[in-house]
Design a protein around this motif. Structure first.
Motif, short mmCIF file in Angstrom:
data_model
loop_
_atom_site.label_atom_id
_atom_site.label_comp_id
_atom_site.label_asym_id
_atom_site.label_seq_id
_atom_site.Cartn_x
_atom_site.Cartn_y
_atom_site.Cartn_z
N TRP A 150 60.92 51.32 51.84
CA TRP A 150 60.35 51.81 53.10
C TRP A 150 61.42 52.37 54.03
O TRP A 150 61.25 53.43 54.63
CB TRP A 150 59.59 50.68 53.81
CG TRP A 150 59.12 51.08 55.17
CD1 TRP A 150 58.21 52.04 55.47
CD2 TRP A 150 59.57 50.55 56.41
NE1 TRP A 150 58.05 52.15 56.83
CE2 TRP A 150 58.87 51.24 57.43
CE3 TRP A 150 60.46 49.55 56.76
CZ2 TRP A 150 59.07 50.96 58.78
CZ3 TRP A 150 60.66 49.27 58.10
CH2 TRP A 150 59.96 49.97 59.08
N THR A 206 62.56 55.80 52.59
CA THR A 206 61.55 56.86 52.68
C THR A 206 61.16 57.14 54.13
O THR A 206 60.66 58.24 54.43
CB THR A 206 60.29 56.48 51.88
OG1 THR A 206 59.85 55.17 52.29
CG2 THR A 206 60.59 56.46 50.39
N ASP A 207 61.37 56.17 55.02
CA ASP A 207 61.07 56.40 56.42
C ASP A 207 62.14 57.24 57.10
O ASP A 207 61.94 57.75 58.21
CB ASP A 207 60.93 55.05 57.16
CG ASP A 207 60.31 55.21 58.53
OD1 ASP A 207 59.21 55.79 58.61
OD2 ASP A 207 60.92 54.77 59.52
N SER A 208 63.26 57.41 56.41
CA SER A 208 64.35 58.21 56.97
C SER A 208 64.07 59.70 56.79
O SER A 208 63.50 60.13 55.77
CB SER A 208 65.68 57.85 56.28
OG SER A 208 66.67 58.78 56.58
N ILE A 252 57.02 61.57 49.85
CA ILE A 252 57.85 60.61 50.58
C ILE A 252 57.02 59.90 51.64
O ILE A 252 57.12 58.69 51.84
CB ILE A 252 59.05 61.33 51.23
CG1 ILE A 252 59.95 61.93 50.15
CG2 ILE A 252 59.84 60.37 52.11
CD1 ILE A 252 60.52 60.92 49.19
N GLU A 253 56.16 60.67 52.33
CA GLU A 253 55.31 60.08 53.37
C GLU A 253 54.35 59.04 52.80
O GLU A 253 54.18 57.95 53.34
CB GLU A 253 54.52 61.20 54.06
CG GLU A 253 53.69 60.74 55.25
CD GLU A 253 54.54 60.51 56.49
OE1 GLU A 253 53.98 60.04 57.49
OE2 GLU A 253 55.75 60.78 56.44
N SER A 305 56.28 55.92 51.77
CA SER A 305 56.68 55.19 52.97
C SER A 305 55.53 54.36 53.52
O SER A 305 55.70 53.17 53.83
CB SER A 305 57.19 56.18 54.03
OG SER A 305 57.52 55.51 55.22
N SER A 364 54.47 51.45 50.97
CA SER A 364 55.44 50.36 50.98
C SER A 364 55.37 49.56 52.28
O SER A 364 55.46 48.33 52.28
CB SER A 364 56.85 50.90 50.77
OG SER A 364 57.18 51.85 51.76
#
Length: 575
Positions: free
Chosen positions: A238, A241-243, A256-257, A260, A263
């Motif tokens: 998380w 992928t939140d980056s 990716i979204e 994120s 997760s």
């Protein structure tokens, strides 16, 4: 005439020597203490000087910085809100005259949850972005401006998710030199992915440890460790992928979204399962909350698949569930600590407090327009929380290992004869029950002769010594052929792991030699009758082997008794 010197008496001399020795010891102790204090002071001074030097080094102007962001990115004050909220269309409009000195390769970076973005250079629209169902989520719109853009008016029209919220332009839009803008984004997002990588590696190591220790640990312990490893692994995914950096690395913003969000939704489930395993008294509330998180995750994915609701629109429900879960964990955790003195729950609650504290600081930075430290403080909170969770798991593992070691010690005591250090009757019976067939290939039964006479004539202390010495002889002779037990007061047994009569007879011969050596110079000679039986037929049970060996032992005992009587008769006749 010389004056005679008076010498003190020996007692006085002794006291003087003692006083001098005590003084020397005291001085030595004082020197050691002073050396220790001086060493600690030196360490403190060194650490202080290093920190002071680092602070000074950070104040020195860098000469290797190629593109200062304050010169190559348009200042916040240069952006102007030219149009307010348009209730019909729900967009905000900002404009900025591009500075001449901003650079040659100019880019416009726009970040946020936008349904639509439109960029105009003068009156010409140069970029349009549309995401009606918001499947791209929060992403960077990276727009390279033409070479003749410097000095011209740039207009950005943003349509946000939630028409009543217009973030400050400096949080969503960067205009400037390409390298400088990218370095600014990189600098603001570099901490969290690094922390995510550390957590992913930690999660993998913890899960592997749980798998390796699975057969050595009880179910609750190894499953708790596995849940913790899975939670840390998913938390690391998380964070990465939140980056914003993952967008630039992969380009797959929607993927990716989705990873994120999924997760983020799954993290509470594994965390609750781990906390449940750390509790002494299981609470149904924890299990129910975990299942609710899973069910809500399934609902959110279903709504996303059929475009009924975007992932961002389902976040409110996730946050509500998380708040309810935190309150439940705090309530149950306090009860566990109060009633059962649960040390693991103390660590978990301490980690939760650190997460809440640093999360609060991070959100304070976020909403006060000081954007840069937001991810750093939030990452520190998650890291401290993870450390506390690992500490709780290690404490439970330590408690289990200590308890298991004590239980093993008690089992050993329960299955061991204290006097001879052999296995006792219980251990012998258990071996007979579990080690039938190929393991119990034979049996030797041994019995000490005349133990009662030794006790009556010389006392029970000598009788006990006779038993101990007999046991040593049996162990020395037969330990290599099987397992030795004391099955009665003066009775012993050996469960054999061989069917070779040659090896057994060699062992018996060695046993007789050991007895002969042991009896030299003994006041009470050790006389032991024995008999053995081996597995010639696979249908014979362990009890059958024991009965056959026992019968041979009694036959041997009668034989030894008869020989002894004959010797006594012959001795009496000669007299």
């Amino acid at each position: 005439m010389k004056k005679r010197r008076d010498f003190p008496c020996p007692a006085v001399l002794h006291n003087i020597f003692i006083q001098k020795e005590e003084t020397i010891c005291f001085r030595s102790e004082m020197r050691i203490k002073m050396k220790g204090q001086m060493q600690r002071i030196l360490h403190f001074i060194l650490v202080f000087l290093i920190l002071a030097a680092l602070i000074k080094a950070f104040t020195v102007d860098p000469i290797a910085r190629i593109l200062p962001s304050e010169e190559r990115i348009a200042a916040n004050s240069q952006w102007k809100e030219t149009v307010g909220i348009n209730e019909e269309k729900g967009y905000y409009e900002y404009s900025c005259q591009i500075p001449e000195s901003i650079g040659e390769e100019i880019v416009l970076g726009i970040n946020g949850y936008h349904s639509a973005v439109s960029v105009l250079l003068g009156q010409e629209e140069i970029y349009r972005y549309h995401d009606e169902f918001r499947e791209q989520g929060e992403c960077w719109k990276w727009i390279e401006l033409p070479e003749n853009a410097a000095g011209r008016m740039l207009t950005v029209r943003l349509s946000y998710y939630g028409s009543g919220y217009a973030p400050a332009i400096d949080k969503t839009v960067y205009l400037g030199d390409k390298n400088t803008v990218f370095l600014k984004i990189l600098r603001e997002n570099v901490y969290v992915p690094l922390e995510g990588c550390i957590m992913i590696l930690s999660g993998v190591v913890i899960c592997l440890g749980a798998v390796i220790l699975r057969r050595k640990l009880v179910t609750d312990v190894w499953k708790g460790i596995a849940y913790l490893g899975t939670y840390i692994f998913i938390a690391g995914i998380w964070l990465i992928t939140d980056s914003d950096l993952m967008q630039f690395i992969t380009g797959r913003v929607a993927v990716i979204e989705l990873i994120s969000f999924v997760s983020f939704m799954l993290m509470p489930y594994f965390l609750l399962r781990f906390i449940g395993k750390m509790m002494i008294y299981r609470k149904k509330m924890i299990i129910i909350l975990g299942r609710l998180h899973l069910a809500y995750t399934a609902v959110c994915i279903f709504l996303y698949l059929f475009r009924i609701a975007s992932l961002q629109q389902t976040l409110l429900g996730v946050h509500i569930l998380i708040v309810v879960s935190i309150v439940a964990v705090l309530k149950i955790g306090v009860e566990e600590i109060h009633k059962y003195k649960n040390r693991e729950m103390k660590m978990i609650l301490a980690g939760l407090a650190a997460l809440i504290a640093f999360g609060g600081i991070a959100f304070g930075f976020f909403f006060s327009n000081i954007f840069s430290p937001y991810s750093l403080f939030y990452g520190i909170g998650i890291l401290l929380f993870g450390v506390c969770l690992v500490g709780a798991a290690l404490e439970r593992l330590r408690y289990y290992l200590v308890t298991s070691a004590k239980a093993a010690e008690y089992r050993e005591i329960a299955h061991k004869d204290i006097m001879t250090q052999m296995g006792n009757r219980v251990a012998f019976t258990k071996q007979q029950e579990t080690g039938t067939g190929q393991k119990n290939k034979g049996c030797i039964v041994l019995d000490i002769n005349n133990l009662k006479n030794a006790n009556d004539e010389y006392g029970h202390q000598e009788g006990d010594k006779l038993i101990v010495d007999a046991a040593k002889c049996i162990l020395e002779a037969f330990a290599g052929l099987g397992w030795c037990y004391r099955v009665g007061g003066d009775e012993f047994a050996v469960i054999l792991n061989t069917v070779s009569e040659e090896k057994i007879r060699a062992g018996i011969q060695r046993f007789e030699q050991i007895l002969e050596e042991q009896n030299k110079g003994r006041k009470i000679p050790i006389e032991i009758a024995y008999g053995y039986a081996i597995q010639r037929d696979r249908s014979l049970s362990s009890q059958d082997l024991f009965n056959e060996a026992d019968a041979q032992m009694y036959a041997k005992k009668l034989e030894m008794k008869a020989k002894k009587n004959i010797k006594l008769s012959q001795s009496a006749g000669r007299e």
